[in-house]
Design an enzyme around this catalytic site. Structure first.
Site, PDB file in Angstrom:
ATOM      1  N   SER A   1       0.689  -1.344  -0.029  1.00  0.00           N
ATOM      2  CA  SER A   1      -0.387   0.004   0.239  1.00  0.00           C
ATOM      3  C   SER A   1       0.594   1.007  -0.304  1.00  0.00           C
ATOM      4  CB  SER A   1      -0.767   0.384   1.209  1.00  0.00           C
ATOM      5  OG  SER A   1      -1.267   1.121   1.692  1.00  0.00           O
TER       6      SER A   1
ATOM      7  N   TYR B   1      -2.144   0.107  10.438  1.00  0.00           N
ATOM      8  CA  TYR B   1      -2.346  -0.330   8.644  1.00  0.00           C
ATOM      9  C   TYR B   1      -0.631   0.148   8.584  1.00  0.00           C
ATOM     10  CZ  TYR B   1      -3.708  -1.160   3.935  1.00  0.00           C
ATOM     11  OH  TYR B   1      -4.430  -1.491   2.861  1.00  0.00           O
TER      12      TYR B   1
ATOM     13  N   ALA C   1       2.250   0.324   8.963  1.00  0.00           N
ATOM     14  CA  ALA C   1       3.129   0.121   9.545  1.00  0.00           C
ATOM     15  C   ALA C   1       3.296  -1.980   9.229  1.00  0.00           C
ATOM     16  CB  ALA C   1       3.471  -0.128  11.205  1.00  0.00           C
ATOM     17  N   SER C   2       2.450  -2.283   9.280  1.00  0.00           N
ATOM     18  CA  SER C   2       1.945  -3.336   8.285  1.00  0.00           C
ATOM     19  C   SER C   2       2.360  -3.803   6.306  1.00  0.00           C
ATOM     20  CB  SER C   2       0.538  -4.435   8.493  1.00  0.00           C
ATOM     21  OG  SER C   2      -0.278  -3.830   8.070  1.00  0.00           O
ATOM     22  N   LYS C   3       1.990  -2.267   6.394  1.00  0.00           N
ATOM     23  CA  LYS C   3       2.776  -2.581   4.856  1.00  0.00           C
ATOM     24  C   LYS C   3       4.339  -2.648   4.553  1.00  0.00           C
ATOM     25  CE  LYS C   3      -1.305  -4.716   3.463  1.00  0.00           C
ATOM     26  NZ  LYS C   3      -1.549  -5.226   2.476  1.00  0.00           N
TER      27      LYS C   3
END
Length: 244
Positions: free
Chosen positions: A142, A155, A157-159
């Site tokens: 993303s 979100y 940080a996860s991407k």
């Protein structure tokens, strides 16, 4: 230019939802043999108009937040497919809140699906591709993983972690003829969006083309990436976007 995926075996983790469903259908239309995972939709809902593609499609219920479900589900799909030419990790969720008010439960749940799931699935699939000495891996990342996003620390940080995972996997797996890339689509109206019209307006304002992405545009780009037309591409973060 003729781009064909006819007969190629492709695994999609996250084959439901707006982008996943569009991707699943286009791959089947292109003649690919597809193994896909789903979570929130029923098999009946997902396949009610896909009867003509029964011989090309294998579906498996998988909870991407559960390591045991990923292990069992993907091991079964890999065995049923026999070989894997390409693999796409498309599972993702949002649970938004400003950082001072974000619970650890929200943080961890988003991380478990978006990043832990990509690690666990990648570990299973890469072993099979190493055995075959070939393969293409694509992570759906993303824009927010590069630039951050207000109210979406988990979100984003996860991407961002997925992007780092992509680059590391590319370095480790390249010696086996396996490419690994991350794709950051432009803003799309999907089932993850809250206040979609407000976000759509903001995305258009930030876009130099005053536009947003459509799922079919993203899917067509993915099909080209997975085809035999591209070989020397790995470790890249591809922005299919016009926001600057």
């Amino acid at each position: 230019m003729n781009v064909s995926l006819n007969g190629k075996k492709i695994l999609i983790v996250g084959a439901s939802g707006i982008l996943g469903d569009c991707l699943l259908r286009r791959l089947l239309e292109e003649g690919a043999i597809v193994g896909g995972t789903y979570y929130s939709q029923s098999v009946k809902t997902l396949t009610e108009d896909l009867v003509p593609y029964d011989h090309q499609l294998i579906l498996q219920h998988v909870d991407a937040s559960d390591p045991i479900s990923i292990q069992k589900g993907l091991t079964r799909l890999v065995k049923q497919l026999g070989t894997i030419d390409s693999y796409i990790y498309n599972s993702g969720i949002c649970e938004d809140a400003l950082l001072p008010f974000m619970s650890f439960k929200k943080w961890k749940h988003v991380m478990s699906v978006n990043l832990d799931g990509a690690f666990l699935a990648g570990r299973i699939v890469s072993k099979e591709m190493i055995r075959l000495k070939k393969g293409k891996i694509l992570h759906i990342a993303s824009y927010k993983g590069v630039f951050g996003s207000y109210g979406q620390a988990n979100y984003s940080a996860s991407k961002a972690g997925m992007i780092a995972l992509t680059k590391t996997m590319a370095k480790e797996l390249g010696q086996f003829g396996i490419s690994v890339n991350a794709l950051c689509p432009g803003f799309m109206i999907t089932n993850l969006n809250r206040n979609p019209e407000k976000k759509r307006e903001r995305a258009i304002q930030d876009s130099v083309l005053s536009s947003i992405s459509e799922p079919l545009e993203v899917v067509d780009f993915i099909i080209y990436l997975l085809s035999d037309k591209i070989f020397n591409l790995s470790g890249q973060v591809l922005h299919l976007d016009s926001r600057m």
